[in-house]
Design a protein around this motif. Structure first.
Motif, PDB file in Angstrom:
ATOM      1  N   HIS A  18      29.267 -37.654 -16.505  1.00 22.65           N
ATOM      2  CA  HIS A  18      30.099 -36.362 -16.560  1.00 22.65           C
ATOM      3  C   HIS A  18      28.758 -35.320 -16.197  1.00 22.65           C
ATOM      4  O   HIS A  18      29.062 -34.406 -15.608  1.00 22.65           O
ATOM      5  N   THR A  19      27.802 -35.465 -16.985  1.00 22.26           N
ATOM      6  CA  THR A  19      26.933 -34.356 -16.787  1.00 22.26           C
ATOM      7  C   THR A  19      25.661 -34.922 -16.172  1.00 22.26           C
ATOM      8  O   THR A  19      24.778 -33.887 -15.616  1.00 22.26           O
ATOM      9  N   GLY A  20      25.406 -36.087 -15.768  1.00 22.58           N
ATOM     10  CA  GLY A  20      24.178 -36.478 -15.109  1.00 22.58           C
ATOM     11  C   GLY A  20      23.184 -36.680 -15.818  1.00 22.58           C
ATOM     12  O   GLY A  20      21.961 -36.901 -15.306  1.00 22.58           O
ATOM     13  N   VAL A  21      23.078 -36.811 -17.046  1.00 21.60           N
ATOM     14  CA  VAL A  21      22.055 -36.749 -18.067  1.00 21.60           C
ATOM     15  C   VAL A  21      22.122 -38.343 -18.687  1.00 21.60           C
ATOM     16  O   VAL A  21      23.047 -38.933 -19.035  1.00 21.60           O
ATOM     17  N   ASN A  22      20.897 -39.013 -18.407  1.00 19.79           N
ATOM     18  CA  ASN A  22      20.819 -40.301 -18.821  1.00 19.79           C
ATOM     19  C   ASN A  22      21.094 -40.774 -20.280  1.00 19.79           C
ATOM     20  O   ASN A  22      20.930 -39.693 -20.968  1.00 19.79           O
ATOM     21  N   ILE A  23      21.583 -41.568 -20.776  1.00 19.01           N
ATOM     22  CA  ILE A  23      22.083 -42.007 -21.937  1.00 19.01           C
ATOM     23  C   ILE A  23      20.842 -42.124 -22.974  1.00 19.01           C
ATOM     24  O   ILE A  23      21.002 -41.345 -24.204  1.00 19.01           O
ATOM     25  N   GLU A  24      19.818 -42.393 -22.381  1.00 18.45           N
ATOM     26  CA  GLU A  24      18.654 -42.524 -23.447  1.00 18.45           C
ATOM     27  C   GLU A  24      17.994 -41.027 -23.845  1.00 18.45           C
ATOM     28  O   GLU A  24      17.801 -40.639 -24.834  1.00 18.45           O
ATOM     29  N   THR A  25      18.330 -40.075 -22.882  1.00 19.94           N
ATOM     30  CA  THR A  25      18.201 -38.699 -22.945  1.00 19.94           C
ATOM     31  C   THR A  25      18.922 -37.888 -23.765  1.00 19.94           C
ATOM     32  O   THR A  25      18.564 -37.388 -24.811  1.00 19.94           O
ATOM     33  N   ILE A  26      20.181 -38.418 -23.683  1.00 20.73           N
ATOM     34  CA  ILE A  26      21.271 -38.099 -24.673  1.00 20.73           C
ATOM     35  C   ILE A  26      20.877 -38.188 -26.176  1.00 20.73           C
ATOM     36  O   ILE A  26      20.897 -37.481 -27.179  1.00 20.73           O
ATOM     37  N   ARG A  27      20.315 -39.529 -26.447  1.00 21.07           N
ATOM     38  CA  ARG A  27      20.141 -40.077 -27.699  1.00 21.07           C
ATOM     39  C   ARG A  27      18.827 -39.363 -28.085  1.00 21.07           C
ATOM     40  O   ARG A  27      18.547 -38.961 -29.533  1.00 21.07           O
ATOM     41  N   TYR A  28      17.840 -38.988 -27.307  1.00 16.15           N
ATOM     42  CA  TYR A  28      16.739 -38.308 -27.594  1.00 16.15           C
ATOM     43  C   TYR A  28      17.130 -36.991 -27.956  1.00 16.15           C
ATOM     44  O   TYR A  28      16.302 -36.531 -29.125  1.00 16.15           O
ATOM     45  N   TYR A  29      18.268 -36.377 -27.253  1.00 21.95           N
ATOM     46  CA  TYR A  29      18.449 -34.937 -27.769  1.00 21.95           C
ATOM     47  C   TYR A  29      19.032 -34.966 -29.221  1.00 21.95           C
ATOM     48  O   TYR A  29      18.887 -34.021 -29.954  1.00 21.95           O
ATOM     49  N   GLU A  30      19.678 -36.125 -29.441  1.00 23.81           N
ATOM     50  CA  GLU A  30      20.302 -36.088 -30.704  1.00 23.81           C
ATOM     51  C   GLU A  30      19.018 -36.391 -31.879  1.00 23.81           C
ATOM     52  O   GLU A  30      19.163 -35.515 -32.999  1.00 23.81           O
ATOM     53  N   ARG A  31      18.241 -37.280 -31.520  1.00 24.06           N
ATOM     54  CA  ARG A  31      16.980 -37.414 -32.525  1.00 24.06           C
ATOM     55  C   ARG A  31      16.227 -36.065 -32.828  1.00 24.06           C
ATOM     56  O   ARG A  31      15.739 -35.834 -33.760  1.00 24.06           O
ATOM     57  N   GLN A  52      30.796 -30.512 -27.574  1.00 27.92           N
ATOM     58  CA  GLN A  52      29.276 -31.424 -27.311  1.00 27.92           C
ATOM     59  C   GLN A  52      28.967 -31.560 -25.850  1.00 27.92           C
ATOM     60  O   GLN A  52      27.822 -31.521 -25.476  1.00 27.92           O
ATOM     61  N   LEU A  53      30.170 -31.876 -25.011  1.00 26.36           N
ATOM     62  CA  LEU A  53      29.979 -32.102 -23.803  1.00 26.36           C
ATOM     63  C   LEU A  53      29.397 -30.639 -22.970  1.00 26.36           C
ATOM     64  O   LEU A  53      28.506 -30.796 -22.073  1.00 26.36           O
ATOM     65  N   LYS A  54      30.131 -29.820 -23.397  1.00 24.45           N
ATOM     66  CA  LYS A  54      29.438 -28.389 -23.097  1.00 24.45           C
ATOM     67  C   LYS A  54      27.934 -28.090 -23.479  1.00 24.45           C
ATOM     68  O   LYS A  54      27.158 -27.415 -22.566  1.00 24.45           O
ATOM     69  N   ARG A  55      27.779 -28.292 -24.505  1.00 30.07           N
ATOM     70  CA  ARG A  55      26.223 -28.077 -25.147  1.00 30.07           C
ATOM     71  C   ARG A  55      25.517 -28.971 -24.154  1.00 30.07           C
ATOM     72  O   ARG A  55      24.161 -28.603 -23.799  1.00 30.07           O
ATOM     73  N   LEU A  56      25.804 -30.391 -23.820  1.00 27.91           N
ATOM     74  CA  LEU A  56      24.807 -30.950 -23.037  1.00 27.91           C
ATOM     75  C   LEU A  56      24.673 -30.596 -21.763  1.00 27.91           C
ATOM     76  O   LEU A  56      23.735 -30.497 -21.205  1.00 27.91           O
ATOM     77  N   SER A  57      25.737 -30.015 -21.194  1.00 33.01           N
ATOM     78  CA  SER A  57      25.954 -29.482 -19.882  1.00 33.01           C
ATOM     79  C   SER A  57      24.767 -28.225 -19.815  1.00 33.01           C
ATOM     80  O   SER A  57      24.013 -27.909 -18.906  1.00 33.01           O
ATOM     81  N   PHE A  58      24.963 -27.325 -21.090  1.00 32.62           N
ATOM     82  CA  PHE A  58      24.113 -26.201 -20.958  1.00 32.62           C
ATOM     83  C   PHE A  58      22.613 -26.605 -21.285  1.00 32.62           C
ATOM     84  O   PHE A  58      21.851 -25.910 -20.496  1.00 32.62           O
ATOM     85  N   ILE A  59      22.390 -27.591 -21.865  1.00 30.96           N
ATOM     86  CA  ILE A  59      21.008 -28.383 -21.991  1.00 30.96           C
ATOM     87  C   ILE A  59      20.543 -28.616 -20.661  1.00 30.96           C
ATOM     88  O   ILE A  59      19.240 -28.422 -20.219  1.00 30.96           O
ATOM     89  N   LYS A  60      21.385 -29.464 -19.808  1.00 31.80           N
ATOM     90  CA  LYS A  60      21.040 -29.920 -18.610  1.00 31.80           C
ATOM     91  C   LYS A  60      20.609 -28.852 -17.488  1.00 31.80           C
ATOM     92  O   LYS A  60      19.605 -28.643 -16.972  1.00 31.80           O
ATOM     93  N   SER A  61      21.380 -27.695 -17.518  1.00 32.76           N
ATOM     94  CA  SER A  61      21.201 -26.665 -16.787  1.00 32.76           C
ATOM     95  C   SER A  61      19.992 -25.912 -17.078  1.00 32.76           C
ATOM     96  O   SER A  61      19.226 -25.468 -16.348  1.00 32.76           O
ATOM     97  N   SER A  62      19.684 -25.921 -18.431  1.00 40.56           N
ATOM     98  CA  SER A  62      18.514 -25.169 -18.943  1.00 40.56           C
ATOM     99  C   SER A  62      17.138 -25.735 -18.527  1.00 40.56           C
ATOM    100  O   SER A  62      16.247 -25.401 -18.135  1.00 40.56           O
ATOM    101  N   ARG A  63      17.405 -27.042 -18.710  1.00 42.32           N
ATOM    102  CA  ARG A  63      16.293 -27.871 -18.017  1.00 42.32           C
ATOM    103  C   ARG A  63      15.901 -27.822 -16.697  1.00 42.32           C
ATOM    104  O   ARG A  63      14.631 -27.692 -16.306  1.00 42.32           O
ATOM    105  N   GLU A  64      16.959 -27.672 -15.869  1.00 38.97           N
ATOM    106  CA  GLU A  64      16.733 -27.441 -14.628  1.00 38.97           C
ATOM    107  C   GLU A  64      16.297 -26.108 -14.097  1.00 38.97           C
ATOM    108  O   GLU A  64      15.644 -26.085 -13.052  1.00 38.97           O
ATOM    109  N   PHE A  65      16.296 -25.336 -14.864  1.00 44.79           N
ATOM    110  CA  PHE A  65      15.701 -23.972 -14.862  1.00 44.79           C
ATOM    111  C   PHE A  65      14.113 -23.965 -15.164  1.00 44.79           C
ATOM    112  O   PHE A  65      13.670 -23.069 -15.179  1.00 44.79           O
ATOM    113  N   GLY A  66      13.603 -25.067 -15.835  1.00 49.19           N
ATOM    114  CA  GLY A  66      12.602 -25.190 -16.336  1.00 49.19           C
ATOM    115  C   GLY A  66      12.416 -24.738 -17.683  1.00 49.19           C
ATOM    116  O   GLY A  66      10.956 -24.858 -18.172  1.00 49.19           O
ATOM    117  N   PHE A  67      13.284 -24.493 -18.405  1.00 46.44           N
ATOM    118  CA  PHE A  67      13.056 -24.067 -19.952  1.00 46.44           C
ATOM    119  C   PHE A  67      12.710 -25.169 -20.767  1.00 46.44           C
ATOM    120  O   PHE A  67      12.962 -26.441 -20.467  1.00 46.44           O
TER     121      PHE A  67
END
Length: 139
Positions: A18-31, A52-67
């Protein structure tokens, strides 16, 4: 895309799809505590909720903006507190913009240096290469 509803949990694969975030990256964000730990099914599988889905989307968007991770952490802490102002967020965005502009300026200098190096090269068949010589020079 899997059928996802707000009433059911989202397995990690559905979150990834749904978010386009790799599974390992999701686990990393949890760690690193950027994402809260999800509930688990009786079988031990992660089950995320809609927030949590919305939060992951927020993180992905933020990363795409280079934060950076730290900048995202700061933004999420403000959101989690629910007492942030638009001015606070604006301040973070302006600071990030200044950093991006600094990186662009550095990349332009790098581009000029590489173009100058490449222009000195005759692309001949001899091992005498001005690019290699330039790389050996102290800067």
């Amino acid at each position: 895309m899997p059928d996802i509803t707000k009433t059911r949990g989202y397995p990690i694969g559905a979150m990834s799809t749904h978010t386009g975030v790799n599974i390992e990256t999701i686990r990393y964000y949890e760690r690193i505590d950027l994402m809260p730990k999800p509930d688990r099914t009786a079988g031990g599988n992660r089950q995320y909720n809609h927030d949590q889905l919305k939060r992951l989307s927020f993180i992905k968007s933020s990363r795409e903006f280079g934060f950076s991770i730290d900048e995202i952490r700061d933004l999420l802490e403000m959101v989690d507190r629910q007492d942030f102002t638009c001015g606070e967020v604006h301040g973070l965005a302006i600071a990030h913009l200044a950093s991006v502009r600094e990186k662009i300026a550095g990349l332009k200098k790098l581009e000029e240096a590489l173009a100058g190096m490449a222009a000195k090269c005759s692309q001949g068949d001899v091992p005498d290469c001005p690019i290699v010589e330039t790389l050996f020079e102290p800067h």
